[in-house]
Scaffold this motif. Structure first.
Motif, PDB file in Angstrom:
ATOM      1  N   UNK A 175       3.717   1.989   2.787  1.00 14.50           N
ATOM      2  CA  UNK A 175       4.776   2.980   2.583  1.00 14.50           C
ATOM      3  C   UNK A 175       4.155   4.366   2.640  1.00 14.50           C
ATOM      4  N   UNK A 176       4.685   5.204   3.523  1.00 12.45           N
ATOM      5  CA  UNK A 176       4.143   6.548   3.717  1.00 12.45           C
ATOM      6  C   UNK A 176       5.182   7.600   3.357  1.00 12.45           C
ATOM      7  N   UNK A 216       9.250   9.801  -2.345  1.00 14.43           N
ATOM      8  CA  UNK A 216       8.294   8.693  -2.341  1.00 14.43           C
ATOM      9  C   UNK A 216       8.529   7.756  -3.520  1.00 14.43           C
ATOM     10  N   UNK A 217       8.711   8.297  -4.714  1.00 13.49           N
ATOM     11  CA  UNK A 217       8.903   7.433  -5.878  1.00 13.49           C
ATOM     12  C   UNK A 217      10.227   6.665  -5.799  1.00 13.49           C
ATOM     13  N   UNK A 218      11.275   7.303  -5.252  1.00 17.23           N
ATOM     14  CA  UNK A 218      12.558   6.604  -5.095  1.00 17.23           C
ATOM     15  C   UNK A 218      12.450   5.489  -4.060  1.00 17.23           C
ATOM     16  N   UNK A 233       0.860  -1.173   0.000  1.00 18.08           N
ATOM     17  CA  UNK A 233       0.000   0.000   0.000  1.00 18.08           C
ATOM     18  C   UNK A 233       0.902   1.230   0.000  1.00 18.08           C
ATOM     19  N   UNK A 234       0.525   2.241  -0.765  1.00 20.78           N
ATOM     20  CA  UNK A 234       1.297   3.477  -0.832  1.00 20.78           C
ATOM     21  C   UNK A 234       0.412   4.623  -0.367  1.00 20.78           C
ATOM     22  N   UNK A 235       0.827   5.286   0.704  1.00 17.54           N
ATOM     23  CA  UNK A 235       0.081   6.434   1.211  1.00 17.54           C
ATOM     24  C   UNK A 235       0.635   7.684   0.544  1.00 17.54           C
ATOM     25  N   UNK A 236      -0.008   8.087  -0.542  1.00 13.98           N
ATOM     26  CA  UNK A 236       0.432   9.254  -1.313  1.00 13.98           C
ATOM     27  C   UNK A 236      -0.303  10.484  -0.783  1.00 13.98           C
ATOM     28  N   UNK A 237       0.118  10.925   0.407  1.00 15.73           N
ATOM     29  CA  UNK A 237      -0.517  12.034   1.115  1.00 15.73           C
ATOM     30  C   UNK A 237      -1.915  11.649   1.603  1.00 15.73           C
ATOM     31  N   UNK A 246      12.943  18.863   4.246  1.00 15.60           N
ATOM     32  CA  UNK A 246      13.076  17.588   3.551  1.00 15.60           C
ATOM     33  C   UNK A 246      11.821  16.762   3.656  1.00 15.60           C
ATOM     34  N   UNK A 247      11.952  15.512   3.210  1.00 16.02           N
ATOM     35  CA  UNK A 247      10.847  14.565   3.258  1.00 16.02           C
ATOM     36  C   UNK A 247      11.407  13.196   3.592  1.00 16.02           C
ATOM     37  N   UNK A 248      10.551  12.370   4.162  1.00 14.65           N
ATOM     38  CA  UNK A 248      10.945  11.035   4.606  1.00 14.65           C
ATOM     39  C   UNK A 248       9.911  10.024   4.150  1.00 14.65           C
ATOM     40  N   UNK A 249      10.363   8.982   3.461  1.00 20.05           N
ATOM     41  CA  UNK A 249       9.498   7.854   3.134  1.00 20.05           C
ATOM     42  C   UNK A 249       9.825   6.725   4.099  1.00 20.05           C
TER      43      UNK A 249
END
Length: 277
Positions: free
Chosen positions: A183-184, A255-257, A161-165, A211-214
């Motif tokens: 994955x968030x 997120x995509x990486x 599952x991908x939590x895209x926001x 920054x951002x964190x996956x």
């Protein structure tokens, strides 16, 4: 010839690489790529081995277990395309980036469906001919809402599952159905500024990077095992709105990486940490 990835997680010991590759050789498997890591503080050995050959012999894993330390963990998985279900709320940038990359081959993934607690992003899903399920959270309890989502999600049998926001906190009961499979993307360089309004928090603190964190989702808010992080530099002239606008570019990239790494079986979770090969 078929390709698979062998993931090894076991107590560290001498000669492990020789033992593992020896079994692979005996089964006429060609090693395409091999990466390993030893966590000396825990005495654990991790290895990712990309293999090519005939995998019809069920004895492969048994032979590997025979030469490895007691209570080793092995996973032999196909490199075929994985299925994901994407969960969204209202923001389009992360979803749009994944859809575009999947459509043009930048991400080797099958997007089975999109689930949203608002219907705002249905037109975007329609443009890519992806099923969109609008499951409102309004007027029902959180467990009831999650049960409705879970029923839809499980009908697609996704690998991840991908939590895209997706802007709702998931209960431990929901997370338990998909362990290390959610994955968030968090709009902050964790562990800083967790929870709501991180860009406002960052602006108030006068940060010089954002920054951002996956990460994988667990039962602690924004504290699951980290997969990928990135930052950009900012300065005093940036408003909170500027930080958010620039941060969206980092979010979709991270997120995509992260998703690419997970899809290629390049991430091993151990404890609340990851090995990323």
């Amino acid at each position: 010839m078929e390709r698979k990835v062998l993931i090894t997680d076991c107590a560290d010991a001498k000669g492990l690489i020789t033992k593992i590759t020896g079994v692979c050789f005996n089964h006429r498997l060609n090693i395409i790529k091999n990466s390993e890591f030893v966590d000396n503080s825990q005495g654990r050995f991790y290895m990712r081995t990309e293999l090519e050959g005939d995998f019809n012999d069920p004895q492969i894993l048994a032979d590997l277990n025979e030469v490895l330390p007691h209570e080793s963990h092995l996973k032999l998985v196909s490199t075929s395309k994985k299925r994901v279900v994407i969960m969204v709320t209202k923001e389009a940038h992360c979803l749009g980036d994944i859809l575009m990359k999947a459509y043009y081959g930048g991400l080797d993934v099958e997007i089975a469906a999109i689930v949203g607690n608002y219907d705002s992003l249905k037109p975007l899903a329609d443009k890519f001919d992806i099923p969109f399920h609008f499951i409102s959270h309004q007027g029902i309890s959180r467990p009831e809402h999650e049960k409705l989502m879970e029923d839809v999600i499980e009908s697609y049998a996704p690998d991840y599952l991908v939590l895209a926001k997706f802007m709702r906190i998931l209960t431990p009961e929901f997370v338990a159905h998909f362990p290390n499979r959610i994955i968030n993307i968090h709009h902050s360089f964790l562990p800083a500024f967790i929870g709501a309004s991180p860009y406002r928090q960052a602006w108030e603190r006068g940060v010089k990077i954002i920054g951002a964190t996956a990460h994988f989702v667990n039962n602690c808010l924004d504290e699951g095992p980290i997969i990928k992080q990135d930052v950009i530099h900012v300065d005093h002239s940036f408003s909170a709105e500027d930080l958010a606008r620039n941060g969206r570019d980092v979010e979709k990239s991270v997120l995509s990486k992260a998703l690419q790494l997970v899809l290629h079986e390049e991430v091993i979770v151990y404890g609340n940490k990851t090995v990323v090969f």
